[in-house]
Design a protein around this motif. Structure first.
Motif, PDB file in Angstrom:
ATOM      1  N   ASN A   1      19.265 -15.115 -44.399  1.00  0.00           N
ATOM      2  CA  ASN A   1      19.357 -13.722 -43.962  1.00  0.00           C
ATOM      3  C   ASN A   1      18.644 -13.498 -42.635  1.00  0.00           C
ATOM      4  O   ASN A   1      19.098 -12.694 -41.806  1.00  0.00           O
ATOM      5  CB  ASN A   1      18.776 -12.793 -45.031  1.00  0.00           C
ATOM      6  CG  ASN A   1      19.632 -12.729 -46.274  1.00  0.00           C
ATOM      7  OD1 ASN A   1      20.808 -13.101 -46.240  1.00  0.00           O
ATOM      8  ND2 ASN A   1      19.068 -12.273 -47.379  1.00  0.00           N
TER       9      ASN A   1
ATOM     10  N   VAL B   1      20.970 -14.789 -39.888  1.00  0.00           N
ATOM     11  CA  VAL B   1      22.045 -13.821 -39.641  1.00  0.00           C
ATOM     12  C   VAL B   1      21.504 -12.642 -38.830  1.00  0.00           C
ATOM     13  O   VAL B   1      22.146 -12.175 -37.879  1.00  0.00           O
ATOM     14  CB  VAL B   1      22.649 -13.334 -40.977  1.00  0.00           C
ATOM     15  CG1 VAL B   1      23.597 -12.160 -40.736  1.00  0.00           C
ATOM     16  CG2 VAL B   1      23.386 -14.472 -41.665  1.00  0.00           C
ATOM     17  N   HIS B   2      20.310 -12.172 -39.178  1.00  0.00           N
ATOM     18  CA  HIS B   2      19.697 -11.047 -38.466  1.00  0.00           C
ATOM     19  C   HIS B   2      19.444 -11.369 -36.998  1.00  0.00           C
ATOM     20  O   HIS B   2      19.644 -10.506 -36.125  1.00  0.00           O
ATOM     21  CB  HIS B   2      18.378 -10.674 -39.150  1.00  0.00           C
ATOM     22  CG  HIS B   2      17.478  -9.839 -38.292  1.00  0.00           C
ATOM     23  ND1 HIS B   2      17.661  -8.472 -38.114  1.00  0.00           N
ATOM     24  CD2 HIS B   2      16.395 -10.182 -37.527  1.00  0.00           C
ATOM     25  CE1 HIS B   2      16.735  -8.015 -37.306  1.00  0.00           C
ATOM     26  NE2 HIS B   2      15.956  -9.022 -36.929  1.00  0.00           N
TER      27      HIS B   2
ATOM     28  N   LYS C   1      28.041 -14.475 -31.767  1.00  0.00           N
ATOM     29  CA  LYS C   1      29.149 -14.155 -32.669  1.00  0.00           C
ATOM     30  C   LYS C   1      29.985 -15.417 -32.868  1.00  0.00           C
ATOM     31  O   LYS C   1      31.006 -15.627 -32.219  1.00  0.00           O
ATOM     32  CB  LYS C   1      29.996 -13.023 -32.092  1.00  0.00           C
ATOM     33  CG  LYS C   1      29.257 -11.689 -32.010  1.00  0.00           C
ATOM     34  CD  LYS C   1      30.155 -10.589 -31.477  1.00  0.00           C
ATOM     35  CE  LYS C   1      29.425  -9.256 -31.455  1.00  0.00           C
ATOM     36  NZ  LYS C   1      30.291  -8.151 -30.963  1.00  0.00           N
TER      37      LYS C   1
ATOM     38  N   SER D   1      29.568 -11.710 -35.928  1.00  0.00           N
ATOM     39  CA  SER D   1      28.291 -12.360 -36.212  1.00  0.00           C
ATOM     40  C   SER D   1      28.199 -12.845 -37.653  1.00  0.00           C
ATOM     41  O   SER D   1      27.426 -13.727 -37.969  1.00  0.00           O
ATOM     42  CB  SER D   1      27.130 -11.404 -35.915  1.00  0.00           C
ATOM     43  OG  SER D   1      27.271 -10.211 -36.664  1.00  0.00           O
ATOM     44  N   HIS D   2      29.016 -12.276 -38.541  1.00  0.00           N
ATOM     45  CA  HIS D   2      29.004 -12.629 -39.960  1.00  0.00           C
ATOM     46  C   HIS D   2      30.358 -13.211 -40.364  1.00  0.00           C
ATOM     47  O   HIS D   2      31.406 -12.684 -39.979  1.00  0.00           O
ATOM     48  CB  HIS D   2      28.735 -11.407 -40.843  1.00  0.00           C
ATOM     49  CG  HIS D   2      27.388 -10.794 -40.622  1.00  0.00           C
ATOM     50  ND1 HIS D   2      26.494 -10.595 -41.639  1.00  0.00           N
ATOM     51  CD2 HIS D   2      26.778 -10.329 -39.512  1.00  0.00           C
ATOM     52  CE1 HIS D   2      25.402 -10.026 -41.168  1.00  0.00           C
ATOM     53  NE2 HIS D   2      25.557  -9.848 -39.872  1.00  0.00           N
TER      54      HIS D   2
ATOM     55  N   SER E   1      31.560 -12.974 -43.322  1.00  0.00           N
ATOM     56  CA  SER E   1      32.189 -11.968 -44.184  1.00  0.00           C
ATOM     57  C   SER E   1      32.917 -10.914 -43.362  1.00  0.00           C
ATOM     58  O   SER E   1      33.960 -10.397 -43.780  1.00  0.00           O
ATOM     59  CB  SER E   1      31.134 -11.308 -45.078  1.00  0.00           C
ATOM     60  OG  SER E   1      30.128 -10.674 -44.290  1.00  0.00           O
ATOM     61  N   HIS E   2      32.368 -10.592 -42.173  1.00  0.00           N
ATOM     62  CA  HIS E   2      33.026  -9.609 -41.307  1.00  0.00           C
ATOM     63  C   HIS E   2      34.361 -10.158 -40.784  1.00  0.00           C
ATOM     64  O   HIS E   2      35.341  -9.416 -40.677  1.00  0.00           O
ATOM     65  CB  HIS E   2      32.115  -9.251 -40.131  1.00  0.00           C
ATOM     66  CG  HIS E   2      30.888  -8.499 -40.540  1.00  0.00           C
ATOM     67  ND1 HIS E   2      29.899  -8.140 -39.655  1.00  0.00           N
ATOM     68  CD2 HIS E   2      30.481  -8.052 -41.762  1.00  0.00           C
ATOM     69  CE1 HIS E   2      28.944  -7.500 -40.305  1.00  0.00           C
ATOM     70  NE2 HIS E   2      29.271  -7.442 -41.574  1.00  0.00           N
TER      71      HIS E   2
END
Length: 304
Positions: free
Chosen positions: A92, A95-96, A104, A116-117, A119-120
């Motif tokens: 985490n 990712v932050h 990205k 950047s994620h 999941s996005h």
């Protein structure tokens, strides 16, 4: 008796060869580290031997259990060196950090938009595939994201969890709540770059910008008249549709206010009364015209 995949894996792990790479006995994929091999073997075994003693959630890797336990202990040992925000897991934190680095790494192969994620990116791909896996069990409306589905469900449950501490007004969406707060704070963060006029809502700014651009994107398909605002366009459509019909004489109107005014012809209702001479009128505008008799002063006529 047939040997199961799980038996093959257990036998292999108990007799690991000393040389590297370590090869999966089922698919021959090679690994340099045993923990990577064990993680891969989970695809076949589905075993989760590490169980949380607090909530009984099970994990394949002990490291995942340790990370999970921090949900209960509230421990956040991984701290961002830039802004000091703390996280329960190193993942985490990584990712932050992309907020600061602007990294990205997840790129859409269709339109090259980056995220950047992971999941996005997965959610974004549904724009192209038109996949909507999250379905409302009440009305069957489908959504690309679970969060949007949860927000939609409040239409059915009437739940309004966001409550203004100043006036106690409640909202179903955080975005509506945030917009409402600006009534109290008088904050207007959306500023026109042309004339510096500020607005509390982004859609109000967008509507204002049409004054400068003269853009009229809303076109009537019947008469080709154009409008800068959707609300004006919708009102105009009623001219063609005339959806409000008098049940007595079947005369049609484009606005309900016009129909209500018309109905007084049939009902003989005269709700607007002169306070000076008690004469009654069906329309407010007629009363205002009448008042000129008493005041000798011409008043602005409001047809409503």
């Amino acid at each position: 008796m047939a040997t199961s995949q799980s038996d093959i894996i257990k036998h292999y792990l108990s007799n690991l060869p000393n040389e590297k790479p370590l090869v999966c006995p089922l698919c021959n994929k090679a690994f340099n580290r045993i923990d990577h091999l064990e993680r891969h073997l989970h695809i076949y075994t589905k075993e989760k031997p590490h169980v949380c003693e607090i909530c009984n959630k099970a994990f394949f890797l002990k490291g995942n259990l340790n990370s999970h336990l921090r949900i209960h202990t509230k421990e956040k040992p991984h701290v961002c060196e830039i802004c000091n925000k703390a996280f329960s897991s190193n993942f985490n934190l990584k990712v932050h950090l992309r907020i600061h680095t602007k990294e990205k790494p997840y790129v859409c192969e269709i339109c090259n938009k980056s995220f950047s994620h992971g999941s996005h990116l997965k959610t974004h791909l549904r724009i192209h595939t038109r996949e909507k896996p999250h379905v409302c069990e009440v009305c069957n409306k489908a959504f690309t994201r679970n969060r949007v589905l949860n927000e939609h469900l409040r239409i059915h449950t009437k739940e309004k969890p966001y409550v203004c501490e100043l006036c106690n007004k409640a909202f179903s969406h955080r975005s509506y709540y945030n917009e409402h707060l600006r009534i109290h704070t008088e904050e207007k963060p959306h500023v026109c770059e042309i004339c510096d006029k500020a607005f509390s809502k982004s859609n109000h700014l967008n509507r204002h910008l049409s004054i400068h651009t003269n853009e009229k994107p809303f076109v009537c398909e019947i008469c080709n008249k154009t409008f800068s605002h959707r609300s004006n366009y919708n009102t105009h459509l009623n001219i063609h549709m005339k959806t409000y019909v008098c049940e007595t004489c079947y005369k049609a109107f484009s606005r309900i206010s016009d129909l209500k005014r018309h109905l007084r012809i049939h009902t003989q209702e005269k709700p607007y009364i002169c306070e000076i001479c008690k004469k009654a009128f069906t329309q407010k505008g007629h009363l205002k015209k009448h008042l000129y008799v008493h005041t000798n002063k011409k008043l602005h006529v409001d047809r409503n």
